[in-house]
Design a protein around this motif. Structure first.
Motif, mmCIF file in Angstrom:
data_model
loop_
_atom_site.group_PDB
_atom_site.id
_atom_site.type_symbol
_atom_site.label_atom_id
_atom_site.label_comp_id
_atom_site.label_asym_id
_atom_site.label_seq_id
_atom_site.Cartn_x
_atom_site.Cartn_y
_atom_site.Cartn_z
ATOM 1 N N UNK A 290 0.834 -1.197 0.000
ATOM 2 C CA UNK A 290 0.000 0.000 0.000
ATOM 3 C C UNK A 290 0.871 1.250 0.000
ATOM 4 N N UNK A 291 0.283 2.355 -0.459
ATOM 5 C CA UNK A 291 0.994 3.619 -0.506
ATOM 6 C C UNK A 291 0.108 4.768 -0.074
ATOM 7 N N UNK A 292 0.752 5.834 0.400
ATOM 8 C CA UNK A 292 0.051 7.026 0.855
ATOM 9 C C UNK A 292 0.883 8.232 0.483
ATOM 10 N N UNK A 293 0.229 9.283 -0.022
ATOM 11 C CA UNK A 293 0.952 10.484 -0.386
ATOM 12 C C UNK A 293 0.193 11.289 -1.420
ATOM 13 N N UNK A 294 0.766 12.428 -1.802
ATOM 14 C CA UNK A 294 0.105 13.298 -2.767
ATOM 15 C C UNK A 294 -0.088 12.613 -4.115
ATOM 16 N N UNK A 295 0.687 11.604 -4.404
ATOM 17 C CA UNK A 295 0.539 10.867 -5.663
ATOM 18 C C UNK A 295 -0.839 10.223 -5.764
ATOM 19 N N UNK A 296 -1.415 9.908 -4.624
ATOM 20 C CA UNK A 296 -2.716 9.231 -4.631
ATOM 21 C C UNK A 296 -3.846 10.111 -4.107
ATOM 22 N N UNK A 297 -3.507 11.192 -3.476
ATOM 23 C CA UNK A 297 -4.560 12.081 -3.014
ATOM 24 C C UNK A 297 -4.098 12.925 -1.839
ATOM 25 N N UNK A 298 -4.530 14.177 -1.839
ATOM 26 C CA UNK A 298 -4.225 15.068 -0.727
ATOM 27 C C UNK A 298 -5.289 14.932 0.368
ATOM 28 N N UNK A 299 -4.972 15.365 1.588
ATOM 29 C CA UNK A 299 -6.007 15.364 2.625
ATOM 30 C C UNK A 299 -7.191 16.228 2.203
ATOM 31 N N UNK A 300 -8.377 15.708 2.389
ATOM 32 C CA UNK A 300 -9.579 16.411 1.946
ATOM 33 C C UNK A 300 -10.706 16.149 2.928
ATOM 34 N N UNK A 301 -11.812 16.867 2.716
ATOM 35 C CA UNK A 301 -12.966 16.727 3.593
ATOM 36 C C UNK A 301 -13.624 15.366 3.396
#
Length: 721
Positions: free
Chosen positions: A683-694
């Motif tokens: 799994x991956x996490x970061x701006x490549x997959x999405x920024x923090x959002x509502x």
């Protein structure tokens, strides 16, 4: 308390002692009845009764000395000697009386009974409840003397004078001469006193500490004990007035007793005054001196500081805080910590010398007052820091002490000493932030920053209650399919004046002030409610929440988590708690047990920022983790640093060996994505997959995304703003 174990036969000895008390009491009762009925041989019965009870009391005191701890043995042995002397004196009295002397008031008998009075008095002064100082013992003796002298005029009035009015002249003359007839009820008082002493051996030893400890000081006496020497004085004055003859003169014995009484009172007052002066000095030391280090304490420092501010010389304050001293207490205990403080205090005292006044104002906080220009505050701070460095070959409980020092100089901007201490405190925290083992002088910029920080802390206290916090969610995706597997809840603060603040701006303040606990609880509750809203669409998607180290150490963490999941109707398996590596390494056995209970409930546990702490394979065996999150610092260097690539690869293989999932954090570029996917990260996490959002945007992504290519999802639906 240093109390020796009682002998094996102590229970049997106690029963024997009780039987002895009953037998001695029976002897006293028989003697009382015999004398009251004036049966034949009252004088002999009186003598035998006293001999029997005194002999038994002597044996009882010896037995008590064997049973009681060492501090009480001398007391009981002296009482035993007193009883033996009473036996000897009474035996000699009886022999001489039977030999023909009706009242054998001989010198040997008097000397023996006088010796018994002396040993009895010494025994009382050796008791644990007796005064602990020599003046106190003398005062106790004087109190007894004063009471005894007071009885002479009162006795003269009540006995000698009044008896002469109702009895014949011959009987009055015998009483005035000090003679009496043996075999009367008065004789019962002697065996009765022996009986009371013997009965006292049944009492348990008082619970007192070792004599060398501070707690062994005698307790404060009751009010009646203090007033006792003065209460008879009024009666003596009245008795002296009533005892005057027709010429207005008092009898010679009454007059002499009054003189002796006044002399004893004068001596007592002198000793009491000296004792009061000693106590005042002791109280002053307790009030103004730190008992551990011998340095002036906070109260003494503030008194000197306020006095110095009223003078014409310049005044500066150095506030010093030892770095990492709490760890010494936690690792080695408070005794070791106290020894370290004592040694460091001596060093710092030597470093300051005559250039200032050093005081201990808190647990590991010290302050130095500098007046005049004998030494610059900066030079003094450097000497203090140098004094804390251990010399060659010296080890200080396995740590190298250091300190952070804040300097503030009194000026027009200070209205009182509290402002000066506040500025020194501001500078000290700036020294800590600079890397510790340093000193800083308070400047207007530091003061303004501290004021802003204090205002931000005050605003943060209202943030939860006034609903100024909100959550944003960053997706965590499956690298192979692009499916959103989870979302990390990130707290934001909509400050009414400063706008939206990131966690890095206010969470450190929350951890310092303890406000992190209510914030953590709120985040857990809101994250669980949010995750419950997408369970019907994407049941497998979980939510991750960061937990502070201080919250991890609280026993109510389990209740907080279970109440949040149950209240939201969320399955425990849908919640992941992210814990920093350093917090887990420092965790106690209680923390590990708490984590195990959470895992048994189904809660998932992720080790966040893995690889940035002091990683140890041994703690992975003990922590019931479900996944590792590789820190973004390694992912950011994958393309240009072979060691970073090797680290990510090693962590991935390690996680596979332990059966743990892996999440690569901070994936921002296509090359980073390709690298972590090639290594085998799941799994991956970061701006490549999405920024923090509502939450609404995340729910939209969850509704649309599926097993689409990662690139398509990343460029469209999952690229949140």
């Amino acid at each position: 308390m240093d109390i020796e174990q009682a002998p094996a036969g102590s229970a049997g000895q106690s029963r024997s002692a009780r039987v002895g008390v009953l037998a001695a009491g029976a002897v006293v009762a028989v003697e009382t009845i015999w004398l009251a009925l004036a049966l034949p041989g009252t004088a002999l019965v009186s003598d035998l009764g006293a001999l029997i009870v005194a002999s038994w009391a002597a044996l009882a005191c010896v037995g008590a000395a064997r049973r009681h701890p060492r501090p009480l043995r001398r007391f009981w042995l002296l009482l035993a000697a007193t009883m033996l002397l009473s036996v000897a004196g009474r035996a000699l009295w009886t022999v001489q009386r039977l030999a023909g002397q009706e009242l054998p008031h001989t010198l040997p008998v008097g000397l023996i009974f006088t010796a018994s009075l002396l040993t009895g008095t010494v025994a009382v002064l050796c008791a644990l409840t007796a005064p602990r100082t020599s003046p106190g013992r003398v005062l106790a003796l004087l109190d007894g003397l004063i009471v005894g002298l007071a009885l002479i005029p009162i006795g003269w009035l009540l006995l000698f004078r009044n008896v002469a009015l109702v009895a014949d002249a011959m009987y009055a003359s015998w009483m005035a001469a000090g003679t009496y007839q043996t075999g009367t009820l008065v004789d019962v008082l002697w065996p009765l006193s022996y009986l009371l002493i013997g009965a006292a051996t049944l009492l348990p030893a008082p619970q007192r500490c070792d004599q060398g400890e501070e707690a062994s000081e005698a307790p404060l006496p009751p009010w009646w004990r203090v007033a006792l020497p003065y209460l008879p004085v009024g009666g003596v004055i009245v008795a002296a007035l009533l005892a005057r003859d027709v010429s207005g003169h008092s009898p010679l014995p009454v007059f002499l007793a009054l003189l002796a009484l006044l002399a004893a009172l004068a001596v007592r007052q002198i000793l009491a005054a000296n004792e009061n002066l000693r106590l005042v000095g002791r109280l002053r030391q307790l009030a103004y001196v730190d008992q551990l280090t011998g340095l002036p304490n906070r109260l003494a420092f503030i008194r000197r500081l306020r006095s110095a501010l009223g003078g014409a010389q310049p005044v500066a304050v150095l506030l010093l805080d030892l770095d990492g001293f709490k760890q010494v207490n936690d690792r080695f205990g408070h005794t070791t910590g106290d020894n370290l403080l004592t040694g460091l205090s001596s060093r710092m005292r030597g470093a300051v010398a005559d250039d200032g006044l050093i005081a201990r104002i808190g647990g590991d906080e010290f302050a130095v007052l500098v007046t005049g220009r004998a030494a610059t505050p900066e030079g003094l701070a450097e000497r203090l820091l140098a004094s804390l460095h251990p010399s060659a070959g010296e080890e200080v409980v396995g740590v190298h002490p250091s300190a952070s020092i804040g300097i503030a100089e009194y000026g027009p901007q200070h209205e009182s000493y509290t402002d000066l201490l506040r500025d020194a405190d501001i500078a000290m925290y700036a020294a800590k932030a600079a890397g510790k083992s340093a000193y800083r002088r308070c400047t207007p910029a530091l003061r303004e920053s501290a004021v802003s920080r204090a205002e931000l802390i005050a605003d943060l206290r209202r943030a939860v209650d006034e609903q100024q916090l909100h959550l944003e969610f960053q997706p965590i995706v499956d690298l192979a399919t692009g499916t959103v597997r989870s979302a990390e809840a990130l707290v934001r603060w909509r400050h009414p004046r400063l706008g939206t603040l990131s966690p890095g701006r206010f969470l450190p303040l929350a951890e310092e002030t303890g406000l992190i606990l209510p914030i953590d609880r709120w985040v857990i509750q809101e994250a669980c409610r949010a995750a419950a809203t997408w369970q019907d669409r994407v049941p497998a998607a979980t939510v991750a929440v960061n937990i502070a180290a201080s919250h991890l150490r609280r026993p109510d963490l389990i209740a907080t988590v279970t109440e949040a999941t149950a209240g939201a109707g969320l399955a425990p398996r849908a919640l992941t708690l992210e814990l920093t590596e350093s917090a887990l390494i420092e965790g106690s056995e209680a923390v590990l047990d708490r984590l195990s209970q959470l895992r048994e409930l189904g809660i998932r546990i992720a080790i966040d920022d893995f690889g940035t702490g002091y990683s140890s394979l041994s703690y992975l065996h003990r922590i019931p983790a479900t996944e590792l999150k590789i820190d973004r610092s390694f992912v950011a260097r994958l393309s240009e640093d072979t060691r970073a690539y090797a680290t990510v690869e090693m962590v991935t293989r390690l996680a596979g060996a332990y059966g743990l999932g892996v999440v690569a954090e901070g994936v921002e570029t296509e090359r980073q994505h390709d690298a972590v996917a090639a290594i085998g990260c799941v799994q991956g996490q970061g701006y490549r997959y999405g920024r923090p959002a509502a939450l609404d945007e995340l729910r939209t992504v969850l509704a649309r995304c599926g097993p689409a290519p990662v690139a398509d999802v990343a460029e469209s639906d999952l690229t949140l703003t």
